[in-house]
Structures are given as structure tokens and as C-alpha cells.
Motif scaffolding. Structure first.
Motif, PDB file in Angstrom:
ATOM      1  N   PRO A 204       0.836  -1.202   0.000  1.00  0.00           N
ATOM      2  CA  PRO A 204       0.000   0.000   0.000  1.00  0.00           C
ATOM      3  C   PRO A 204       0.871   1.252   0.000  1.00  0.00           C
ATOM      4  O   PRO A 204       1.962   1.261   0.589  1.00  0.00           O
ATOM      5  CB  PRO A 204      -0.795  -0.119   1.306  1.00  0.00           C
ATOM      6  N   ALA A 205       0.386   2.300  -0.646  1.00  0.00           N
ATOM      7  CA  ALA A 205       1.156   3.539  -0.711  1.00  0.00           C
ATOM      8  C   ALA A 205       1.369   4.159   0.666  1.00  0.00           C
ATOM      9  O   ALA A 205       2.257   5.006   0.831  1.00  0.00           O
ATOM     10  CB  ALA A 205       0.457   4.531  -1.635  1.00  0.00           C
ATOM     11  N   THR A 206       0.575   3.755   1.643  1.00  0.00           N
ATOM     12  CA  THR A 206       0.678   4.295   2.997  1.00  0.00           C
ATOM     13  C   THR A 206       1.700   3.574   3.866  1.00  0.00           C
ATOM     14  O   THR A 206       1.884   3.932   5.025  1.00  0.00           O
ATOM     15  CB  THR A 206      -0.693   4.202   3.696  1.00  0.00           C
ATOM     16  N   THR A 207       2.381   2.569   3.315  1.00  0.00           N
ATOM     17  CA  THR A 207       3.353   1.799   4.093  1.00  0.00           C
ATOM     18  C   THR A 207       4.499   2.709   4.562  1.00  0.00           C
ATOM     19  O   THR A 207       5.009   3.524   3.787  1.00  0.00           O
ATOM     20  CB  THR A 207       3.936   0.662   3.234  1.00  0.00           C
TER      21      THR A 207
ATOM     22  N   GLU B 206      -4.433   2.454  -1.047  1.00  0.00           N
ATOM     23  CA  GLU B 206      -4.315   2.892   0.340  1.00  0.00           C
ATOM     24  C   GLU B 206      -4.370   1.733   1.329  1.00  0.00           C
ATOM     25  O   GLU B 206      -4.000   1.893   2.485  1.00  0.00           O
ATOM     26  CB  GLU B 206      -5.447   3.880   0.673  1.00  0.00           C
ATOM     27  N   THR B 207      -4.869   0.581   0.900  1.00  0.00           N
ATOM     28  CA  THR B 207      -5.089  -0.541   1.819  1.00  0.00           C
ATOM     29  C   THR B 207      -4.482  -1.815   1.263  1.00  0.00           C
ATOM     30  O   THR B 207      -4.134  -1.908   0.081  1.00  0.00           O
ATOM     31  CB  THR B 207      -6.589  -0.775   2.046  1.00  0.00           C
TER      32      THR B 207
ATOM     33  N   PRO C  14      -6.250   5.783  10.674  1.00  0.00           N
ATOM     34  CA  PRO C  14      -4.795   5.729  10.862  1.00  0.00           C
ATOM     35  C   PRO C  14      -4.439   5.149  12.224  1.00  0.00           C
ATOM     36  O   PRO C  14      -4.927   5.609  13.255  1.00  0.00           O
ATOM     37  CB  PRO C  14      -4.376   7.208  10.762  1.00  0.00           C
TER      38      PRO C  14
ATOM     39  N   GLU D 201       0.019  -0.454  12.158  1.00  0.00           N
ATOM     40  CA  GLU D 201      -0.386  -0.720  10.768  1.00  0.00           C
ATOM     41  C   GLU D 201      -0.146  -2.169  10.369  1.00  0.00           C
ATOM     42  O   GLU D 201      -0.787  -2.688   9.455  1.00  0.00           O
ATOM     43  CB  GLU D 201       0.335   0.223   9.794  1.00  0.00           C
TER      44      GLU D 201
END
Length: 413
Positions: A104-107, A127-128, A227, A231
Motif C-alpha cells: 500500500p502507498a501508505t506503508t 491505500e489498503t 490511521p 499498521e
């Protein structure tokens, strides 16, 4: 009678033989300071000592070792928020298997860069984890890559279960194991490995923002998402293979909120001298959230991962100091005369405070035109010392008012 689950204890035993020499047999360490904190006798399984900093190597090695020669040639793909990614990348490189990792780009950046450093091709998608999984599925269909699922795979589950085999061998008197739950691979593997000990209590832990297993087990619809510091266990979709095991064999699932996770990260660092990422600290957070489940018992905590970004760790440590009133910010009002700032700084020094940050301004509308506001952040010895300093400043006419670290008023202060 057919086997009701995807794996059996024999699968975990075989996995232990397969991964021997490929992963570290991590120590189970007594934790007297954590024991004092929680009221239980605590032993910590330090999976943060693995080469990639997390338990995920066990399942990755077991799955990669089962590949046929043609599958090894084609290569593998995995989707992961970080630790599974690093484990697959690292051991695929060791075994000469091409690896593509979808994250995910949020890593967190530290996990992305560590994965690339192991030689894998890294693709950032969505995102997920669910969005990353869609791309991984496409690569399986289009390129013939073999999917190494982070949790819903029998070989992966069996590999993760070896954690429990080692813990029970090192400490046969354990009463309870506390295990973080994301997709459920670790908890399911441990539950199968522990079938020989029906008296052993298994307690799972989920982040309160991601109560996916609790929802699936009790049929509720708690909100899922947001958030979280944890994670690594922020999973919206539970494992199809892991769910029945956890439903049948886990005594209770404890939800922990973000301040509890932050405190556990802090306590691992200060009391156990160990790095724990949010997911890795979730077990300790559960012990502090529900001491009634553990008081007086011998408890095995799985510190499942230690891959936390240094800046994030620094933020967590400072935030905990603020919660403990060891760091406090306040605003004072004084006459706008030369030298007033120096006198205030000197007075704080006399009182034993360490000034971390100071600013003053004349534009706040709640300050008289001939006065100046002084915002100060100080470090103290604790809440009693903080109260003494504020009381003294108040008696001396400086009228300190507690504010947030960025200048906002604190309600009720």
C-alpha cells in the motif's frame, strides 16, 4: 474423521524442521520490569531479532521452500504492509527466487526501503492491503507468478506456528500466550501448535480501529478503518483459513486503542530496552488494558515486530512524556520590558526545569497591549515537580496557563 482446519500440529512440526537454519530461534526473555508493570510474570518472545525484524520470516521460508522448480523460476508475488514484504524479499533473494512485492502507498518508508534493499521489485498500490491484493492477483494471472499470501496460506500459517513451539519448549509452565492479530496467520498457527496444551489460554489482540476478527466472530459491525500506529495488524478482511481456528481456540480478543499502543511501544523501549513497532507492542498494550485477564499468571508475550520508523518512535516517546507530565507547555503573561524573557528563563532554571522551547509574542488579543505572552515547553522530573513549578510561577504573578505543544489551549487546565 477429516481435519477441520487448514493445518494440523504435524504441519507446524514439519515447518520447524524446514525453517531450521534459515531463521533465528529467538530467545524467550524474562521481563521483570514489565512483570512489575502488569502484575503478571511476563516472558517476551523477541521476534524483533529476526534478520528482517519480524516473525514473518518463518512463514515465508516455509512457503518458499515448498515451491516446485518451475515455480521458483517464474518467481513469487506478495502483498504486504511491510514485514511480510521484507521477509519474502529477503528469503527469496537468499534462495535465488525472483520476487515482486505490492505494498500500500501508505506503508512506512522504512519498510518500503528495506524491502527494496533485499532485491525485490516493489510496487506501491492503493491505500489498503485489499487494493494491493488486487494488483497482486493481476500479476498472478498475467505473469504466472506464485502468490505468497501474508496469512491465508497453510504453509505460511504452519511456519508462524513455530513461534509457539519454541515458547512452550523454553517455558513449559506458561499459562497464557498473548498474540497480536491482523489477518490471523500468527494466531492461527500458534493455536494449532498449542493444541497439545488445552489448558493454555490464548488471548488475541486487535487495534480498536481494526476489530475485524471480533466483528467476524461475534457478528457485530464495529467501524473498521483509520490511521493506526499498529499498521501491521490493520487488516479489514480476516483470513478465510484463519478465522475458524481463531473462532474455536482463542479465549478472548482484546481491543487496544492508540494511546495504549503508544504507551506499550514506549514501555518496551524504556523498560525492556527493545524496539517494538505498534503491532509488535499490541500484546503488552492488551495486558495493560485488561490486567484482570493476566494478574498472577505466567504470560508469554509475542513481540512480533520491531520495524518502527525512527522519527515515529521519537514522536511516541515525547508524547508519552507529555502524558506523564514530564514535558509540559504553558503560556505566561508579563510586562513588556527588556530582560523579562531572560528573567523567566533564569527562574525556570532555578526551579529545576529544562527549557525545550520558548517563544514570545505581542499579538495575542487576550494579552494587554503593554504586555507580552511567553510560551514555554519544559522538561521536568514528573507530575509532582511540574505542579510545584506551576504553583510557584502562579504565586509570583506569572499566571501560567497550560497549552498544547503547538500553542492550543488545553480544556480544563
Amino acid at each position: 474423521m477429516s481435519q477441520p482446519y487448514a493445518i494440523a500440529p504435524d504441519d507446524v512440526a514439519r515447518a520447524a524442521q524446514t525453517i531450521r537454519g534459515h531463521v533465528l530461534r529467538t530467545p524467550l526473555v524474562p521481563a521483570p520490569r514489565l512483570s512489575q508493570l502488569t502484575g503478571a510474570r511476563v516472558l517476551v518472545k523477541h521476534e524483533n531479532m529476526q534478520a528482517t525484524g519480524a516473525f514473518k520470516e518463518r512463514g515465508a521460508v516455509n512457503r518458499l521452500s515448498a515451491l516446485a522448480p518451475d515455480e521458483r523460476r517464474r518467481g513469487v508475488v506478495a502483498m504486504s504492509a511491510g514485514n511480510h514484504a521484507q521477509a519474502v524479499a529477503y528469503h527469496a533473494s537468499r534462495l535465488g527466487i525472483p520476487a515482486t512485492i505490492v505494498m500500500p502507498a501508505t506503508t512506512p518508508l522504512v519498510k518500503v526501503e528495506n524491502t527494496r534493499a533485499h532485491g525485490a521489485t516493489v510496487l506501491l498500490q492503493g491505500e489498503t492491503l485489499a487494493e494491493a491484493a488486487e494488483l497482486a492477483g493481476t500479476l498472478v494471472a498475467e505473469r504466472g507468478l506464485v502468490l505468497v499470501h501474508p496469512y491465508d496460506d497453510p504453509a505460511v500459517m504452519a511456519g508462524q506456528g513455530t513461534v509457539a513451539l519454541e515458547m512452550l519448549e523454553d517455558a513449559p509452565d506458561l499459562d497464557c500466550l498473548v498474540v497480536p492479530i491482523g489477518g490471523g496467520g500468527l494466531m492461527a498457527g500458534i493455536a494449532i501448535a498449542a493444541m497439545a496444551r488445552p489448558d493454555l489460554d490464548l488471548v488475541g489482540v486487535e487495534a480498536a480501529l481494526y476489530p475485524s476478527f471480533l466483528n467476524a466472530i461475534d457478528g457485530t459491525a464495529r467501524p473498521v478503518g483509520g490511521p493506526t500506529l499498529a499498521e501491521g495488524i490493520a487488516v479489514k478482511t480476516v483470513g478465510r483459513l484463519t478465522l475458524p481456528i481463531i473462532r474455536d481456540r482463542v479465549r478472548e480478543i482484546v481491543l487496544v486503542d492508540e494511546p495504549q499502543i503508544e504507551r506499550a511501544v514506549h514501555d518496551y523501549a524504556t523498560l525492556q530496552r527493545s524496539l517494538a513497532e505498534g503491532a509488535g507492542a499490541a500484546g503488552l498494550a492488551a495486558m495493560m488494558a485488561r490486567p484482570d485477564l493476566f494478574a498472577g499468571r505466567t504470560v508469554g508475550l509475542v513481540l512480533c515486530g520491531g520495524n518502527i520508523d525512527a522519527r515515529l518512535l521519537a514522536s511516541v516517546m515525547v508524547r508519552e512524556l507529555e502524558r506523564e507530565d514530564c514535558i509540559v507547555s504553558f503560556r505566561m503573561t508579563a510586562s513588556d520590558r527588556p530582560g523579562v524573557l531572560g528573567r523567566v528563563a533564569g527562574r525556570l532554571g532555578d526551579l529545576g526545569a529544562n527549557i525545550l522551547e520558548v517563544s514570545h509574542g505581542r499579538l495575542h488579543l487576550d494579552v494587554p497591549a503593554k504586555s507580552v505572552s511567553i510560551d514555554v515547553t519544559i522538561e521536568t522530573r514528573g507530575p509532582v515537580h511540574t505542579a510545584e513549578i506551576l504553583d510557584t510561577l502562579n504565586r509570583e504573578g506569572l499566571n501560567p496557563r497550560r497549552i498544547g505543544p503547538h500553542g492550543g489551549s488545553l480544556t480544563g487546565s
